[in-house]
Scaffold this active site. Structure first.
Site, PDB file in Angstrom:
ATOM      1  NE  ARG A   1     -70.114  58.996  39.449  1.00  0.00           N
ATOM      2  CZ  ARG A   1     -71.223  59.487  39.939  1.00  0.00           C
ATOM      3  NH1 ARG A   1     -71.320  60.775  40.206  1.00  0.00           N
ATOM      4  NH2 ARG A   1     -72.244  58.703  40.194  1.00  0.00           N
ATOM      5  CB  ILE A   2     -67.091  66.463  36.258  1.00  0.00           C
ATOM      6  CG1 ILE A   2     -68.062  66.659  35.087  1.00  0.00           C
ATOM      7  CG2 ILE A   2     -66.046  67.562  36.278  1.00  0.00           C
ATOM      8  CD1 ILE A   2     -68.994  67.829  35.256  1.00  0.00           C
TER       9      ILE A   2
ATOM     10  CG  ASN B   1     -63.367  62.325  27.988  1.00  0.00           C
ATOM     11  OD1 ASN B   1     -63.886  61.241  28.288  1.00  0.00           O
ATOM     12  ND2 ASN B   1     -64.095  63.397  27.730  1.00  0.00           N
TER      13      ASN B   1
ATOM     14  CB  SER C   1     -69.235  49.693  22.886  1.00  0.00           C
ATOM     15  OG  SER C   1     -69.312  51.080  22.657  1.00  0.00           O
ATOM     16  CG  ASN C   2     -65.686  54.161  22.927  1.00  0.00           C
ATOM     17  OD1 ASN C   2     -65.065  54.327  21.871  1.00  0.00           O
ATOM     18  ND2 ASN C   2     -66.860  54.729  23.156  1.00  0.00           N
TER      19      ASN C   2
ATOM     20  CG  HIS D   1     -67.702  64.964  24.248  1.00  0.00           C
ATOM     21  ND1 HIS D   1     -68.479  64.756  25.376  1.00  0.00           N
ATOM     22  CD2 HIS D   1     -68.421  65.776  23.431  1.00  0.00           C
ATOM     23  CE1 HIS D   1     -69.606  65.443  25.253  1.00  0.00           C
ATOM     24  NE2 HIS D   1     -69.602  66.062  24.080  1.00  0.00           N
TER      25      HIS D   1
HETATM   26  C1  GAR Z   1     -69.676  56.948  24.108  1.00  0.00           C
HETATM   27  O1  GAR Z   1     -70.476  57.412  23.044  1.00  0.00           O
HETATM   28  C2  GAR Z   1     -68.790  58.057  24.609  1.00  0.00           C
HETATM   29  O2  GAR Z   1     -68.318  58.896  23.595  1.00  0.00           O
HETATM   30  C3  GAR Z   1     -69.712  58.792  25.529  1.00  0.00           C
HETATM   31  O3  GAR Z   1     -70.436  57.787  26.194  1.00  0.00           O
HETATM   32  C4  GAR Z   1     -70.567  56.663  25.337  1.00  0.00           C
HETATM   33  C5  GAR Z   1     -70.083  55.451  26.097  1.00  0.00           C
HETATM   34  O4  GAR Z   1     -70.317  54.285  25.359  1.00  0.00           O
HETATM   35  N1  GAR Z   1     -68.991  59.621  26.446  1.00  0.00           N
HETATM   36  C6  GAR Z   1     -69.457  60.789  26.894  1.00  0.00           C
HETATM   37  O5  GAR Z   1     -70.532  61.228  26.581  1.00  0.00           O
HETATM   38  C7  GAR Z   1     -68.513  61.522  27.843  1.00  0.00           C
HETATM   39  N2  GAR Z   1     -69.004  62.826  28.120  1.00  0.00           N
HETATM   40  P1  GAR Z   1     -69.545  52.958  25.704  1.00  0.00           P
HETATM   41  O6  GAR Z   1     -69.726  52.720  27.211  1.00  0.00           O
HETATM   42  O7  GAR Z   1     -70.220  51.903  24.902  1.00  0.00           O
HETATM   43  O8  GAR Z   1     -68.097  53.140  25.357  1.00  0.00           O
END
Ligand code: GAR
Length: 204
Positions: free
Chosen positions: A93-94, A109, A15-16, A111
């Site tokens: 993934r790191i 990134n 979604s991002n 978070h």
């Molecule tokens: C988002 O909430 C993002 O901030 C998080 O995963 C989700 C992905 O959603 N990322 C992390 O937790 C990174 N450590 P999306 O696939 O719908 O964008």
């Protein structure tokens, strides 16, 4: 249009990534997408990218014998697509110092917490367990530490009585979809100045 070429890395829903693609279509982000990469064949982001006609490739981590092999394949795809800015959008993934060194100060990134609090894979669960009254999201440059690099933008949401992980995640996600395109816009417009290894100045 700037000459910036984005490489978007996702592990799941995407979604991002969609909010970033919408911001490109709307002219907010003046860049193109060179490639969308996933580490999982089932990632919905892969289908979404293909539907948009974008080059999209799965580098299946489980099919790589080492992290180095996995990351070298990622870098090869990014280089072949001429990527100038790597966007981690729900990439779970790191990345090792090797990868970070290949794209130093060129990896962003997102978070879903107010870093440096609640890094890691379970931000919303950890926020609710701790009992903070606000949460939010953070966009930062990636360095060698986990959820550690210099912060570009943050925004907050309230944590409300009765919140579950899902409810809080949805509230934060609405902010993510505004904040990430904004940070990428600032980057491609040349408005981010890395003052030192912790501080990012936004030029007016
Ligand atoms: C988002 O909430 C993002 O901030 C998080 O995963 C989700 C992905 O959603 N990322 C992390 O937790 C990174 N450590 P999306 O696939 O719908 O964008």
């Amino acid at each position: 249009m700037s000459n910036h070429v984005l490489g978007i890395l996702c592990s799941g829903r995407g979604s991002n990534m969609q909010s970033i693609l919408a911001a490109i279509d709307a002219g907010q982000i003046k860049a193109s997408v060179g490639v969308v990469l996933t580490d999982k064949p089932e990632a919905k982001a892969l289908t979404l990218a293909r539907e948009k006609g974008l080059r999209s490739v799965c580098i299946n981590r489980k099919a790589c014998s080492t992290q180095q092999e996995f990351e070298e394949k990622l870098v090869a795809e990014l280089r072949a697509a001429g990527v100038t800015l790597v966007i981690l959008a729900g990439f779970m993934r790191i990345l090792s110092p090797y990868f970070v060194g290949e794209y130093r100060h060129q990896i962003l990134n997102i978070h879903p917490s107010l870093l440096p609090s609640f890094g890691g894979a379970h931000a919303h669960r950890d926020v609710l367990a701790y009992g903070t009254k606000v949460s939010g999201c953070t966009i930062h440059f990636v360095d060698e530490g986990m959820d550690h690099g210099p912060i570009i933008l943050q925004d907050t949401v309230p944590v409300l009585d009765g919140d579950t992980e899902e409810i809080l995640a949805a509230r934060v996600l609405q902010k993510e979809h505004i904040l990430y395109p904004k940070a990428i816009e600032l980057y491609v417009d040349g408005r981010l100045e890395l003052v030192d290894d912790r501080h990012v100045r936004i030029k007016q």
